[in-house]
Design an enzyme around this catalytic site. Sequence first.
Site, PDB file in Angstrom:
ATOM      1  N   SER A 125      16.827 -13.745   1.820  1.00 56.66           N
ATOM      2  CA  SER A 125      17.250 -14.085   3.180  1.00 56.66           C
ATOM      3  C   SER A 125      16.167 -13.888   4.218  1.00 56.66           C
ATOM      4  CB  SER A 125      18.480 -13.258   3.566  1.00 56.66           C
ATOM      5  OG  SER A 125      19.617 -13.725   2.868  1.00 56.66           O
ATOM      6  N   GLU A 174     -34.576  17.447 -13.453  1.00 60.73           N
ATOM      7  CA  GLU A 174     -35.038  16.317 -14.255  1.00 60.73           C
ATOM      8  C   GLU A 174     -36.556  16.231 -14.398  1.00 60.73           C
ATOM      9  OE1 GLU A 174     -33.329  13.818 -15.959  1.00 60.73           O
ATOM     10  OE2 GLU A 174     -31.561  15.058 -15.642  1.00 60.73           O
TER      11      GLU A 174
END
Length: 757
Positions: free
Chosen positions: A425, A159
């Site tokens: 249940s 860069e």
Amino acid sequence: MAGKSRSRPRIDPSFSSGDDEGFRVDASDRVSGRPTASKSSGSKPAKAKSSGKPARRSLKGRGGRRGGSSGGLFGFIRAFVYWCIVAGIWGGMGVGGLVLYYGSRMPNATSWTIPERPPNVKILAVNGDTLANRGATGGEAIALEDMSPFIPQAVLAIEDRRFYSHFGVDPLGLARAMITNVTTGRMVQGGSTLTQQLAKNLFLSPERTLERKVQEVLLAFWLEQKYSKDQILAMYLNRVFFGSNAYGVEAASQRYFNKSARDVNLGEAALLAGLLKAPSRLSPARDPKAAEERAQVVLGAMREEGLITDDEVKTAMLQPPTKAKSFWSGAQYYAADLVMDQLPGLVGAVKQDLVVETTLDLDLEAKAEKTLSDMLKESGAKSRASQAALVSVDATGAIRALVGGRDYAESQFDRAVKAKRQPGSAFKPFVYAAAMEIGRTPMSIRNDAPVRIGKWTPENYDQKYRGEVSLADALANSLNTIAAQLVMEVGPAQVAKLAHRLGIESELQANASIALGTSEVSLLELTSAYAPFMNGGFKATPHIVKRVMTAEGKVLYENTYDNPPRVLDPEIVSEMNQMMVGVVERGTGKNAKLKGWQAAGKSGTTQSFRDALFVGFTNNLTTGVWFGNDDGTSMKKVTGGGLPAKAWHTYMTEAHEGLTPSPIFGTKGIQPSFDDPGIQRTIGDVISGAFGEKPTDVYPDAPVADAEMPPSDIPRGQGGSVDAAEGGLVPPADVGQTTSGTPQTRRTTLFDILTGG
């Protein structure tokens, strides 16, 4: 000379008799009657008079001849250079004007400050390992010296190679980029330095305008003047976007490699640096091949700069390509989301970096995630079950494992915490516990026969009836008729109160159908409400946040769940645990049985097999498991005693590895036998057998799930009325009656049996 001639006063030509030799006329210049010989006639020109110095005319002639022979080329060069200088001057003035104009539109430089980095929340597991990072950046800021050295090297090589030598703007780099772009005919390189990129990210919008570019340059100069190169590089690496919602090297490293930026190797650093060109397009979560190809370009740039050797390049290229899912992957992120949901209520708005210590055990979390994933891969398709969830808490309610779905990368909806479904249940232990509080015992006898409550006639799963059974047997085999009788004996409102007392927070409909779990609850609250059975009767408030601190270590919050209130009498806890051990030993939860460990729990299945659950515990952990589908479609006969109980067994077996078995609270005298894998006998079996009751082992095909759910609102007519004191239903006259009309509403205890009462 030109400047001097302009500064003199103007001299107009004069024809008076002065000494100006340039305007003197002699005899040869006078016009005579004869025509003057011309050059074309071949006559020689008149010789100049000897005056001791050359005539002006002759000098001009020689000069003119020299210019004529070579003046074309040199004249063009002189003109070109001249006009280039003029253009440069005017261009410089124009650029200066633009800089002044756009600079004047910016705030005063004395007011410029670096924006605060968005706060990050670092979430830690119970052992101190990083669970996740949350915030706008997705990761904490790391000092330059703490990063893997390959990261800044790779970024600078690809860069900004002259980062440490330029002054914020790199003219050589800009010129190189312009030449490359012109020769290739397309935009290949950018001329912005890292300082310019940081200025853009910190202060400016992404739009490409001349004004923004000028302001970017000015801000770059300011950054270079105010901060050191290392500071600028650290700010850049901790804020730049790396794709896939990752800002900064730590977030990107965790996102793509599941590791800290401190531990990134050469190949991984090259991949991160390569993303900066086009973060979204090159993300390995989107295009792994493109990300790898770009990483190889970065490695080449590093080698050109002498940062790495050929051998290091070869080693890096031999590493397997990075595979990253399209989103953050891992069940622990469900827990991280839960932390972030709770955090504002604990410390208010997050305005600074925070560290959150949690109760989550990453080892248990990994085991839970693998268990559900393997179970769904093996049986999900054929069972038509697409999702599963799991919650595991300790005796205090601290969440040790939380899995909110099959794959966090595919769906971030937390089915363990946010989804509310009927427990079926699995709600019955609250009904039975309420019955214990009014004097019933595991050995109380009820008649398993058709029961009518208003217009509702609950049926057992297998649509069979067993006659007189103990409550212990009724719970073990999940008999719906007995649960319906008990809820009407106790009162639906009392059942709801007990469930709320134990930890259910959702609204419960206080009607008869509460017996079969028709009110919707979350898996987390249901599981936590079972924990009082495990810990001897104390409330176990579910919690995951242990402590919240600032980055400097100042404690902002610390939980206070170490002194919980008692919510159940120890004797009732003991009775309930004995019955729920029977569920696992010989009832609907047999698939959950653990080798060497005593386990208790209850299965649950909702109408048309939409949801299947198993919630159970040892003396160490309470765990709830759910299987189903997000859209509520039916599974293929999946019951709570099936896939959920099997998953519970697998997870709890691994969770208890290396621990010493010990009995569940209140069951010390009732130890399970592991010699016979068949049905185990309990006190209830012995007593039932002594009075001619068929032992439970004659029912090898006992139901492993629950009956279909009754309507949520039972009609209140036909014998039913509202009890003002309880706020619930008073059972109609025929509740508890068999088809022959024999009343069964009287409490039956062990004393009744022994005395024949």
